[in-house]
Design a protein around this motif. Structure first.
Motif, mmCIF file in Angstrom:
data_model
loop_
_atom_site.group_PDB
_atom_site.id
_atom_site.type_symbol
_atom_site.label_atom_id
_atom_site.label_comp_id
_atom_site.label_asym_id
_atom_site.label_seq_id
_atom_site.Cartn_x
_atom_site.Cartn_y
_atom_site.Cartn_z
ATOM 1 N N ARG A 245 -3.144 3.552 -66.473
ATOM 2 C CA ARG A 245 -2.815 4.596 -65.993
ATOM 3 C C ARG A 245 -2.074 4.288 -64.770
ATOM 4 O O ARG A 245 -2.598 3.467 -63.805
ATOM 5 C CB ARG A 245 -3.755 5.476 -65.764
ATOM 6 C CG ARG A 245 -4.563 6.053 -67.041
ATOM 7 C CD ARG A 245 -5.807 6.690 -66.758
ATOM 8 N NE ARG A 245 -5.575 8.005 -66.284
ATOM 9 C CZ ARG A 245 -6.160 8.256 -65.074
ATOM 10 N NH1 ARG A 245 -7.119 7.407 -64.685
ATOM 11 N NH2 ARG A 245 -5.911 9.318 -64.419
ATOM 12 N N VAL A 246 -1.178 5.163 -64.327
ATOM 13 C CA VAL A 246 -0.211 4.847 -63.003
ATOM 14 C C VAL A 246 -0.036 6.315 -62.487
ATOM 15 O O VAL A 246 0.540 7.298 -63.219
ATOM 16 C CB VAL A 246 1.087 4.074 -63.004
ATOM 17 C CG1 VAL A 246 1.629 4.031 -61.655
ATOM 18 C CG2 VAL A 246 0.987 2.839 -63.799
ATOM 19 N N ASN A 247 -0.674 7.035 -61.553
ATOM 20 C CA ASN A 247 -0.744 8.024 -61.138
ATOM 21 C C ASN A 247 0.011 8.441 -59.743
ATOM 22 O O ASN A 247 -0.407 7.753 -58.773
ATOM 23 C CB ASN A 247 -2.097 8.683 -60.783
ATOM 24 C CG ASN A 247 -2.122 10.307 -60.595
ATOM 25 O OD1 ASN A 247 -1.597 10.786 -59.676
ATOM 26 N ND2 ASN A 247 -3.111 10.808 -61.340
ATOM 27 N N VAL A 248 1.034 9.239 -59.831
ATOM 28 C CA VAL A 248 1.708 9.172 -58.446
ATOM 29 C C VAL A 248 2.001 10.689 -57.890
ATOM 30 O O VAL A 248 2.822 11.262 -57.214
ATOM 31 C CB VAL A 248 3.294 8.676 -58.664
ATOM 32 C CG1 VAL A 248 3.239 7.452 -58.991
ATOM 33 C CG2 VAL A 248 3.877 9.704 -59.876
ATOM 34 N N GLN A 249 1.101 11.620 -58.405
ATOM 35 C CA GLN A 249 0.841 12.910 -58.114
ATOM 36 C C GLN A 249 0.651 13.324 -56.590
ATOM 37 O O GLN A 249 0.802 14.287 -56.067
ATOM 38 C CB GLN A 249 0.022 13.575 -59.066
ATOM 39 C CG GLN A 249 -1.505 13.418 -58.946
ATOM 40 C CD GLN A 249 -2.185 14.399 -59.624
ATOM 41 O OE1 GLN A 249 -2.126 15.671 -59.578
ATOM 42 N NE2 GLN A 249 -3.225 13.478 -60.463
ATOM 43 N N TYR A 250 0.007 12.246 -56.046
ATOM 44 C CA TYR A 250 -0.646 12.462 -54.415
ATOM 45 C C TYR A 250 0.414 11.858 -53.518
ATOM 46 O O TYR A 250 1.211 10.651 -53.970
ATOM 47 C CB TYR A 250 -1.919 11.792 -54.480
ATOM 48 C CG TYR A 250 -3.051 12.106 -55.239
ATOM 49 C CD1 TYR A 250 -3.436 13.649 -55.355
ATOM 50 C CD2 TYR A 250 -3.517 11.454 -56.415
ATOM 51 C CE1 TYR A 250 -4.441 14.189 -56.285
ATOM 52 C CE2 TYR A 250 -4.319 11.933 -57.294
ATOM 53 C CZ TYR A 250 -4.706 13.200 -57.049
ATOM 54 O OH TYR A 250 -5.692 13.646 -58.120
ATOM 55 N N ARG A 251 0.870 12.556 -52.518
ATOM 56 C CA ARG A 251 1.771 12.126 -51.550
ATOM 57 C C ARG A 251 1.305 10.896 -50.925
ATOM 58 O O ARG A 251 0.179 10.735 -50.508
ATOM 59 C CB ARG A 251 2.015 13.291 -50.509
ATOM 60 C CG ARG A 251 3.169 12.992 -49.552
ATOM 61 C CD ARG A 251 3.334 14.113 -48.566
ATOM 62 N NE ARG A 251 3.643 15.349 -49.413
ATOM 63 C CZ ARG A 251 4.855 15.623 -49.409
ATOM 64 N NH1 ARG A 251 6.081 14.728 -49.094
ATOM 65 N NH2 ARG A 251 5.144 16.722 -50.247
ATOM 66 N N ASN A 252 2.283 9.982 -51.006
ATOM 67 C CA ASN A 252 2.197 8.705 -50.277
ATOM 68 C C ASN A 252 1.095 7.762 -50.752
ATOM 69 O O ASN A 252 0.362 6.794 -50.310
ATOM 70 C CB ASN A 252 1.891 8.635 -48.685
ATOM 71 C CG ASN A 252 2.712 9.644 -47.852
ATOM 72 O OD1 ASN A 252 4.196 9.329 -48.257
ATOM 73 N ND2 ASN A 252 2.384 10.453 -47.214
ATOM 74 N N GLN A 253 0.644 7.987 -52.050
ATOM 75 C CA GLN A 253 -0.231 7.284 -52.831
ATOM 76 C C GLN A 253 0.345 6.910 -54.314
ATOM 77 O O GLN A 253 0.730 7.786 -54.933
ATOM 78 C CB GLN A 253 -1.521 7.904 -52.695
ATOM 79 C CG GLN A 253 -2.257 8.196 -51.591
ATOM 80 C CD GLN A 253 -3.619 8.631 -52.087
ATOM 81 O OE1 GLN A 253 -4.276 8.359 -52.740
ATOM 82 N NE2 GLN A 253 -4.113 9.731 -51.139
#
Length: 257
Positions: A245-253
């Protein structure tokens, strides 16, 4: 000495009359041809793309499969707006314009919908089955026997009761699909997109076992850029195959598991 040849005024009037008569006859014939439909000319706004429909299909739609003939009919009996509405009833036609030229031809200009995804519908017995395409304009249109577009498969409970993506709530989802189509990297990589009932987005690539979690379809350019950098510089490593899983929904994370 050179002699000059002069026409008598009577001859000049006669010659002028013959020329005028010739043009009058030609003009009358042209006007007569313009009164009836000589032929149907189909034009596409983009001649470079593959077709979901053929010119033969369009002529069939236009004439109700031949029951309402057009060629040979007087233009006074043809309602161009009615013909356009008839064509727009078919999902393969996004826009159309019916006009005539100076030679008596009926000109039909067609714009086809541009697909950005193909919707998977949920069948209670067999799971997901492939259904309609989704266009750049947010409309759904049927599959074609003439051409199959290579676009991501689209599924999820968000689409359970929707017949279009033209509403304001769906616009961010549509913007994401358009962004995937317009970027050659994502167009080649992403094969499936899922959107749940609250619009959380997950994407799956053609290669690898990871799933990319975007969360809400907001800040799309930033999220796709983060994901692209991570995919190119981290997932290309051998030990990166352990990430599922690769999660990019959070800003700067970027969160990986």
């Amino acid at each position: 000495m050179f002699s000059t040849f002069k026409l008598k005024p009577g001859y000049l009037f006669t010659l002028a009359g013959i020329i005028a008569l010739f043009f009058l006859i030609a003009f009358t014939e042209i006007k007569q041809e313009q009164k009836t439909c000589k032929s149907i000319v189909i034009e596409f706004t983009d001649e470079s793309v593959k077709r979901f429909i053929t010119k033969r299909d369009i002529k069939g739609y236009l004439t109700n499969q031949g029951t309402d003939p057009i060629v040979g009919e007087p233009y006074s009996s043809l309602d161009f707006r009615k013909l356009e509405k008839r064509l727009l009833q078919h999902g393969f036609i996004e826009k159309c314009q019916v006009s005539r030229d100076l030679f008596g031809n009926l000109i039909v200009t067609i714009t086809e919908p541009v697909p950005v995804a193909r919707l998977l519908t949920l069948d209670g017995r067999n799971g997901y089955v492939e259904g309609n395409y989704v266009s750049e304009a947010g409309t759904f249109f049927p599959v074609s026997m003439n051409y199959t577009a290579r676009v991501p498969l689209l599924k999820g409970t968000y689409f359970s009761h929707r017949s279009t993506l033209k509403d304001s709530l769906s616009q961010p989802v549509l913007d994401l699909l358009i962004a995937l189509k317009e970027d050659p990297f994502w167009r080649a990589l992403i094969t499936e997109v899922s959107v749940d009932e609250v619009r959380n987005v997950i994407m799956w690539p053609q290669y690898g076992s990871q799933q990319f979690e975007l969360g809400q379809p907001t800040d799309i350019p930033m999220k796709l850029e983060k994901l692209k950098l991570f995919y190119k510089h981290v997932l290309s490593l051998k030990d990166a195959e352990g990430y599922k899983r690769v999660n990019v929904q959070y800003r700067n994370q970027i969160v990986c598991e």
